[in-house]
Scaffold this active site. Sequence first.
Site, PDB file in Angstrom:
ATOM      1  N   GLU A 148      -9.859   2.725  -6.211  1.00 19.05           N
ATOM      2  CA  GLU A 148     -10.805   3.145  -4.760  1.00 19.05           C
ATOM      3  C   GLU A 148     -10.426   4.279  -4.525  1.00 19.05           C
ATOM      4  O   GLU A 148      -9.182   4.532  -4.253  1.00 19.05           O
ATOM      5  CB  GLU A 148     -10.564   1.737  -3.923  1.00 19.05           C
ATOM      6  N   ARG A 156      -7.822  -7.007  -9.943  1.00 15.86           N
ATOM      7  CA  ARG A 156      -8.732  -8.129 -10.464  1.00 15.86           C
ATOM      8  C   ARG A 156     -10.024  -7.897 -11.006  1.00 15.86           C
ATOM      9  O   ARG A 156     -10.375  -6.561 -11.066  1.00 15.86           O
ATOM     10  CB  ARG A 156      -8.636  -8.942  -9.188  1.00 15.86           C
ATOM     11  N   LYS A 193      -2.291   2.122   9.173  1.00 15.18           N
ATOM     12  CA  LYS A 193      -2.771   1.181   8.204  1.00 15.18           C
ATOM     13  C   LYS A 193      -1.303   0.459   7.914  1.00 15.18           C
ATOM     14  O   LYS A 193      -0.198   0.848   8.010  1.00 15.18           O
ATOM     15  CB  LYS A 193      -3.119   1.644   6.987  1.00 15.18           C
ATOM     16  N   LYS A 212       0.640  -1.279  -0.037  1.00 18.75           N
ATOM     17  CA  LYS A 212      -0.098   0.032   0.103  1.00 18.75           C
ATOM     18  C   LYS A 212       0.799   1.296   0.066  1.00 18.75           C
ATOM     19  O   LYS A 212       0.447   2.312  -0.501  1.00 18.75           O
ATOM     20  CB  LYS A 212      -0.899   0.126   1.178  1.00 18.75           C
ATOM     21  N   LYS A 214     -18.674  -5.817   1.337  1.00 12.37           N
ATOM     22  CA  LYS A 214     -19.616  -5.196   0.749  1.00 12.37           C
ATOM     23  C   LYS A 214     -21.032  -5.921   0.723  1.00 12.37           C
ATOM     24  O   LYS A 214     -20.932  -7.115   0.419  1.00 12.37           O
ATOM     25  CB  LYS A 214     -19.256  -4.807  -0.778  1.00 12.37           C
ATOM     26  N   HIS A 265     -17.133   5.161  -0.074  1.00  9.57           N
ATOM     27  CA  HIS A 265     -16.295   4.244  -0.894  1.00  9.57           C
ATOM     28  C   HIS A 265     -16.917   4.547  -2.097  1.00  9.57           C
ATOM     29  O   HIS A 265     -17.803   3.787  -2.772  1.00  9.57           O
ATOM     30  CB  HIS A 265     -16.274   3.060  -0.350  1.00  9.57           C
ATOM     31  N   GLY A 303      -9.171  -3.253   4.710  1.00  9.26           N
ATOM     32  CA  GLY A 303      -9.698  -3.000   6.254  1.00  9.26           C
ATOM     33  C   GLY A 303      -8.884  -3.750   7.251  1.00  9.26           C
ATOM     34  O   GLY A 303      -9.164  -3.524   8.389  1.00  9.26           O
ATOM     35  N   ILE A 340     -10.339  10.375   7.561  1.00 16.11           N
ATOM     36  CA  ILE A 340     -11.349  10.799   6.729  1.00 16.11           C
ATOM     37  C   ILE A 340     -12.599  10.156   7.520  1.00 16.11           C
ATOM     38  O   ILE A 340     -12.986   9.319   7.373  1.00 16.11           O
ATOM     39  CB  ILE A 340     -11.600  10.556   5.376  1.00 16.11           C
TER      40      ILE A 340
HETATM   41  C1  MV4 Z   1      -9.379   5.245   5.524  1.00 14.49           C
HETATM   42  C2  MV4 Z   1     -10.710   5.600   6.189  1.00 14.49           C
HETATM   43  C3  MV4 Z   1     -10.755   6.706   6.773  1.00 14.49           C
HETATM   44  N1  MV4 Z   1      -9.681   7.696   6.666  1.00 14.49           N
HETATM   45  N2  MV4 Z   1      -8.499   5.867   5.380  1.00 14.49           N
HETATM   46  C4  MV4 Z   1     -10.984   0.569   4.953  1.00 14.49           C
HETATM   47  C5  MV4 Z   1     -10.683  -0.354   3.725  1.00 14.49           C
HETATM   48  C6  MV4 Z   1      -9.444   0.046   3.323  1.00 14.49           C
HETATM   49  N3  MV4 Z   1      -9.542  -0.183   1.933  1.00 14.49           N
HETATM   50  C7  MV4 Z   1      -9.428   1.599   3.759  1.00 14.49           C
HETATM   51  N4  MV4 Z   1     -10.423   1.798   4.767  1.00 14.49           N
HETATM   52  C8  MV4 Z   1     -10.610   3.136   5.002  1.00 14.49           C
HETATM   53  N5  MV4 Z   1      -9.662   4.054   4.823  1.00 14.49           N
HETATM   54  C9  MV4 Z   1      -8.535   7.072   5.854  1.00 14.49           C
HETATM   55  N6  MV4 Z   1      -7.276   7.981   5.748  1.00 14.49           N
HETATM   56  C10 MV4 Z   1     -11.943   4.770   6.125  1.00 14.49           C
HETATM   57  C11 MV4 Z   1     -11.766   3.449   5.793  1.00 14.49           C
HETATM   58  C12 MV4 Z   1     -12.877   2.646   6.052  1.00 14.49           C
HETATM   59  C13 MV4 Z   1     -13.549   2.126   4.906  1.00 14.49           C
HETATM   60  C14 MV4 Z   1     -13.236   2.581   3.389  1.00 14.49           C
HETATM   61  C15 MV4 Z   1     -14.302   2.074   2.695  1.00 14.49           C
HETATM   62  C16 MV4 Z   1     -15.267   1.213   2.674  1.00 14.49           C
HETATM   63  C17 MV4 Z   1     -15.442   0.858   4.100  1.00 14.49           C
HETATM   64  C18 MV4 Z   1     -14.713   1.327   5.134  1.00 14.49           C
HETATM   65  C19 MV4 Z   1     -15.264   1.185   6.233  1.00 14.49           C
HETATM   66  C20 MV4 Z   1     -14.799   1.538   7.442  1.00 14.49           C
HETATM   67  C21 MV4 Z   1     -13.280   2.284   7.424  1.00 14.49           C
END
Ligand code: MV4
Length: 447
Positions: free
Chosen positions: A275, A292, A158, A116, A237, A208, A165, A203
């Site tokens: 994304e 993918r 992260k 990442k 999802k 999403h 997640g 954030i």
């Molecule tokens: C975040 C975020 C808020 N702020 N990054 C969750 C999955 C991963 N791909 C990244 N994710 C998130 N990153 C920042 N800086 C909130 C999430 C997140 C989230 C993102 C997409 C879909 C569902 C989510 C559920 C909880 C947190």
Amino acid sequence: MFNKILIANRGEIALRIIRTCKEMSINTVAVYSTADKESLHVRFADEAVCIGPPSSAESYLSIPKIMAAVEITNADAVHPGYGFLAENADFAEICTEYGIKFIGPSPQMIRMMGDKITAKDTMIKAGVPVVPGSDGLIKSVKSGQDIAKNIGYPVILKATAGGGGKGMRIVWKEEEFEEQWEKARIEAKASFANDGIYVEKFIEEPRHIEFQIIGDQKGKVIHLSERDCSIQRRHQKLVEECPSPFMDKSLRTKMGKAAIKAGKAINYEGVGTVEFLVDKYKKFYFMEMNTRIQVEHPVTEEVIDHDLIKEQIKVAAGEPLIGGNYIPNVHAIECRINAEDPFNDFRPSPGRISSFHSPKGHGVRVDTHVYAGYTIPPYYDSLIAKLICRAQTREECITKMERALDEFIVEGVKTTVPFHKRLMRDKSFREGDFHTGFLNDFDLSEE
Ligand code: MV4
């Protein structure tokens, strides 16, 4: 074009890929574990090879078993579907070494996007907006705290090897930083054998929104508009739709340009998903890139009226892309029907389906591998069907979905159908007023 494709997957996606191959006059090889010998992908493929016992590690995740099946059937390409080996760079590399086309991007691209920090760094260099945060890994508590103070709390930690997640931790104030950092590192080390952690501004209440892109071997990259995947629970999802109710023309132009920039930056080949997180001010940030075909690809197929698996196979075979970006002018929604009990914390509900009737009619599509009498094995994911509806407007699409859900009969196991019925009636959902935290305080029993 390929002569014979081996599908290194199971379930609805294996069936979905076989269907397109048939229409393209490409021979197909199914692989299956002993738990899947009665599956439709085994029945509908031209050939089928048993690759081991039920455990994924000894069947669908076993590279030697899959390569042996490739060898004995003389397949010239492998389609990995989603999950299992779809984003395994080593597998893509081994295919390439054996002269087998891995239908997807190069191993280097998979590797780059799988890490990442590397992915984020690549996007920064390409001029794609990313969430403000640390420049690479955090090296100590002190330096992490300095960065966090600079960007302002709350922040999110992260794992660089994470994604989807896993291994994420929110830190609300400096006093909690050290404890959360330790936890994130332990979790990341246990899950990914890599304890590299980075930090970002958290954030709040984001959407999403992801863009479907496709790139050919000549460097052309186009986007096929977005999917809103904000309706999810514990990073699973449940509903996806296109267009996003939050989208407008100007935002789509900007995000579409960023998605293409992301693809071009890495000379992307194949279908991919960029994304983004989108905040309430419509500011958007690159989050991850998936290399993918995704579960929710039918939403895009219904809106743009193209077979994405066919396009994926064509670009993998070296055919050039024709046409430009797509702007949606109809609406599509997908509900994931899982064998889970929505009234019992979505607990998996495997077992025998005694009765099965799927909805039909204009604008209704069901992608499924199950049938009456089929037994859902407990070893794999709980997706049993994807119900996709298409209509002229979002309002009509939701109404159609309600009608279709009412026709869905699945007996013998619990399913997420009641959850979707309740969601389709929800006022906030109908108004398009939701974000990724929407289901945290969603009460199924409430009307
Ligand atoms: C975040 C975020 C808020 N702020 N990054 C969750 C999955 C991963 N791909 C990244 N994710 C998130 N990153 C920042 N800086 C909130 C999430 C997140 C989230 C993102 C997409 C879909 C569902 C989510 C559920 C909880 C947190």
